[in-house]
Every structure is written in C-alpha cells, then in structure tokens.
Motif scaffolding. Structure first.
Motif, PDB file in Angstrom:
ATOM      1  N   TYR A  74       0.833  -1.200   0.000  1.00 23.39           N
ATOM      2  CA  TYR A  74       0.000   0.000   0.000  1.00 23.39           C
ATOM      3  C   TYR A  74       0.868   1.251   0.000  1.00 23.39           C
ATOM      4  O   TYR A  74       1.935   1.280   0.604  1.00 23.39           O
TER       5      TYR A  74
ATOM      6  N   TYR B 179       0.063   5.205   1.183  1.00 23.98           N
ATOM      7  CA  TYR B 179      -0.847   6.175   1.779  1.00 23.98           C
ATOM      8  C   TYR B 179      -0.167   7.539   1.790  1.00 23.98           C
ATOM      9  O   TYR B 179       1.056   7.644   1.836  1.00 23.98           O
TER      10      TYR B 179
ATOM     11  N   GLN C 100      -0.451  11.286   3.954  1.00 18.78           N
ATOM     12  CA  GLN C 100      -1.018  11.961   5.116  1.00 18.78           C
ATOM     13  C   GLN C 100      -0.679  13.441   5.024  1.00 18.78           C
ATOM     14  O   GLN C 100       0.492  13.819   5.082  1.00 18.78           O
TER      15      GLN C 100
ATOM     16  N   LEU D 231      -5.110   9.453   6.974  1.00 18.57           N
ATOM     17  CA  LEU D 231      -4.386   8.848   5.863  1.00 18.57           C
ATOM     18  C   LEU D 231      -5.305   8.659   4.668  1.00 18.57           C
ATOM     19  O   LEU D 231      -6.447   8.208   4.806  1.00 18.57           O
TER      20      LEU D 231
ATOM     21  N   LEU E 298      -5.627   6.603   1.199  1.00 23.01           N
ATOM     22  CA  LEU E 298      -5.102   5.482   0.441  1.00 23.01           C
ATOM     23  C   LEU E 298      -4.899   5.901  -1.007  1.00 23.01           C
ATOM     24  O   LEU E 298      -5.828   6.372  -1.668  1.00 23.01           O
TER      25      LEU E 298
ATOM     26  N   PHE F 105       3.203  13.545   3.815  1.00 24.96           N
ATOM     27  CA  PHE F 105       3.928  12.447   4.444  1.00 24.96           C
ATOM     28  C   PHE F 105       3.433  11.167   3.782  1.00 24.96           C
ATOM     29  O   PHE F 105       2.258  10.821   3.858  1.00 24.96           O
TER      30      PHE F 105
ATOM     31  N   LEU G 143       3.423   7.155   3.251  1.00 26.81           N
ATOM     32  CA  LEU G 143       3.651   5.950   4.035  1.00 26.81           C
ATOM     33  C   LEU G 143       3.412   4.715   3.191  1.00 26.81           C
ATOM     34  O   LEU G 143       2.388   4.591   2.523  1.00 26.81           O
TER      35      LEU G 143
ATOM     36  N   LEU H  55      -8.095  -0.665   3.934  1.00 28.74           N
ATOM     37  CA  LEU H  55      -8.410   0.088   5.140  1.00 28.74           C
ATOM     38  C   LEU H  55      -8.565   1.566   4.849  1.00 28.74           C
ATOM     39  O   LEU H  55      -7.784   2.140   4.093  1.00 28.74           O
TER      40      LEU H  55
ATOM     41  N   PHE I 272      -8.839   5.225   6.866  1.00 26.19           N
ATOM     42  CA  PHE I 272      -8.504   5.785   8.157  1.00 26.19           C
ATOM     43  C   PHE I 272      -9.275   7.071   8.440  1.00 26.19           C
ATOM     44  O   PHE I 272      -9.575   7.843   7.532  1.00 26.19           O
ATOM     45  N   GLY I 273      -9.529   7.292   9.716  1.00 27.81           N
ATOM     46  CA  GLY I 273     -10.085   8.554  10.157  1.00 27.81           C
ATOM     47  C   GLY I 273      -8.987   9.597  10.309  1.00 27.81           C
ATOM     48  O   GLY I 273      -7.825   9.361   9.975  1.00 27.81           O
TER      49      GLY I 273
END
Lengths: 111, 113
Positions: free
Chosen positions: A34, A36, A38, A44, A46, A88, A90, B101, B103-104
C-alpha cells in the motif's frame, strides 16, 4: 521476522520535478502493498494498493503512479510534482485479512 | 466516504487517568482496527476487532464495537506519558475487501506527566 524499508526519510523537490519513492519488504512472500499519503494534521488517504506483481489499484486520480516490479518492492512515482503533492507518504504491507505494517514514512516537500 | 471519524480531535489528560477515544463510520465493515502514530513516524497496529465481536482487550487497551450504531471506542487505562501520540481508527469495508483500510483523521492524545 518481517521488516519494511522506506526511503528516503525526507525529500525536498521543486515543482515540476520527477519523484521516485521506494519501499521494500523482507521476511514475507506475496504481501499486499500500500501507499498512503497523510497531509499535515490529517488522516491517511489510500493512494494505491497491490495484491501482486503488476496488480495495482488506484484509489485517487492524480498525477502519481505506482509500480511493483518485484514481489516485495513497491515504487511511487510522479513525472511532474505539484505543490499539492507535499505530504507524508507511508508505505505498508499486510498479509491476507491482517493488520497493516507501516514503514517510517517519507516527508515530501514540494517547493 | 466510509472513513472513520474520531472524536475528540484532541485530548489532554494527566498521567494515570483513563483516555477514551471514539470512532464513527458509515458503511458495513469486515473489521475495525486501531493504530497509534508517534509524531513523524509510521503507524503501529494496536488492536483489531471483527464485526461479530463486541469487546476486546489487549493489556491496558479496551476496544468496543457497536455495529448497530457504527461506532467504536478505544479506552487506554492508567495512561502514561509514553502514550502521547495520535490514535486512528481504520475500517475494512465489506464491499471493498478486508485489506482496504480507510482511516479517520485521528485523536491527538497528550498525557501530562
């Protein structure tokens, strides 16, 4: 044990320049991978996920792309960075229906 | 969006107190997970609760899940200064599969020594 490596840790790039962020996983085979992003003080988002070599799904339309040339290597790229690409980034891996394991991230600043 | 939303956005408590964070989501889920993020680092998985479970414990962590209300809570008991971090809930939707997934935006927890 499994480990995930992500580099570089920080990167400052001018607008319009290309981008290549690399992520590798050790100690497991055929992981889900994955990317991600941020934004500052945010959750986060995706960007891409991959269930196998050359099997990549994009979640958000943008000027970024991802590739998985090897089973445990995941690369995030851009041909021309925008200011809005700062953030950022990830990388993470998981097994089937298992929690995510994250790298330490890359702080990208586009100037 | 099926993203979870944590509440409160920020929480400040004294060491030794309990911290409770809540998460709400919108779609039917396969499971819900809680993660912790220290400043400038990657996220670390804390606990996973499946849709057919109502409560789960792990050390000083207690997670509850109410699928009828589409909500979850994370309780950290006897907090320590080292618990200072951001905490995120993440949902794996039934529709998109167990490994996607979302995320919040997280709860920023500060534990004051």
């Amino acid at each position: 044990s499994q480990t995930i490596h992500q580099w570089p840790a920080t990167l400052v790039q001018p607008v319009g320049s290309p981008l290549s962020l690399e992520c590798t996983v050790e100690g497991t085979s055929n992981p889900n991978l994955y990317w991600y992003r941020q934004a500052a003080g945010r959750g986060l988002q995706l960007l891409f996920y991959s269930i196998g070599i050359d099997q990549i799904s994009s979640e958000v339309p943008q000027n970024l792309s991802a590739s998985r040339p090897q089973d445990r290597q995941f690369i995030l790229s851009s041909k021309k960075l925008l200011l809005s690409d700062s953030g950022f980034y990830l990388c993470a891996w998981s097994g089937t229906a298992s929690p995510l394991h994250f790298g330490n991230g890359t702080r990208l600043t586009v100037t | 969006s099926q993203q979870g939303e944590e509440d409160p956005q920020a929480l400040s408590i004294q060491e030794g107190e309990n911290a409770t964070m809540n998460c709400s989501y919108k779609t039917s889920i396969n499971n819900l997970q809680w993660y912790r993020q220290n400043s400038g680092r990657g996220l670390v998985h804390l606990i996973l609760i499946r849709s057919n479970e109502r409560e789960k414990h792990s050390g000083r962590l207690r997670v509850t899940l109410d699928t009828s209300k589409k909500s979850s809570s994370l309780l950290i008991t006897a907090s320590r200064a080292a618990d200072t971090a951001s905490y995120f809930c993440a949902t794996a939707a039934l529709k998109t599969g167990a490994n996607n997934l979302f995320f919040g935006t997280g709860t920023r927890l500060t534990v004051i020594p």
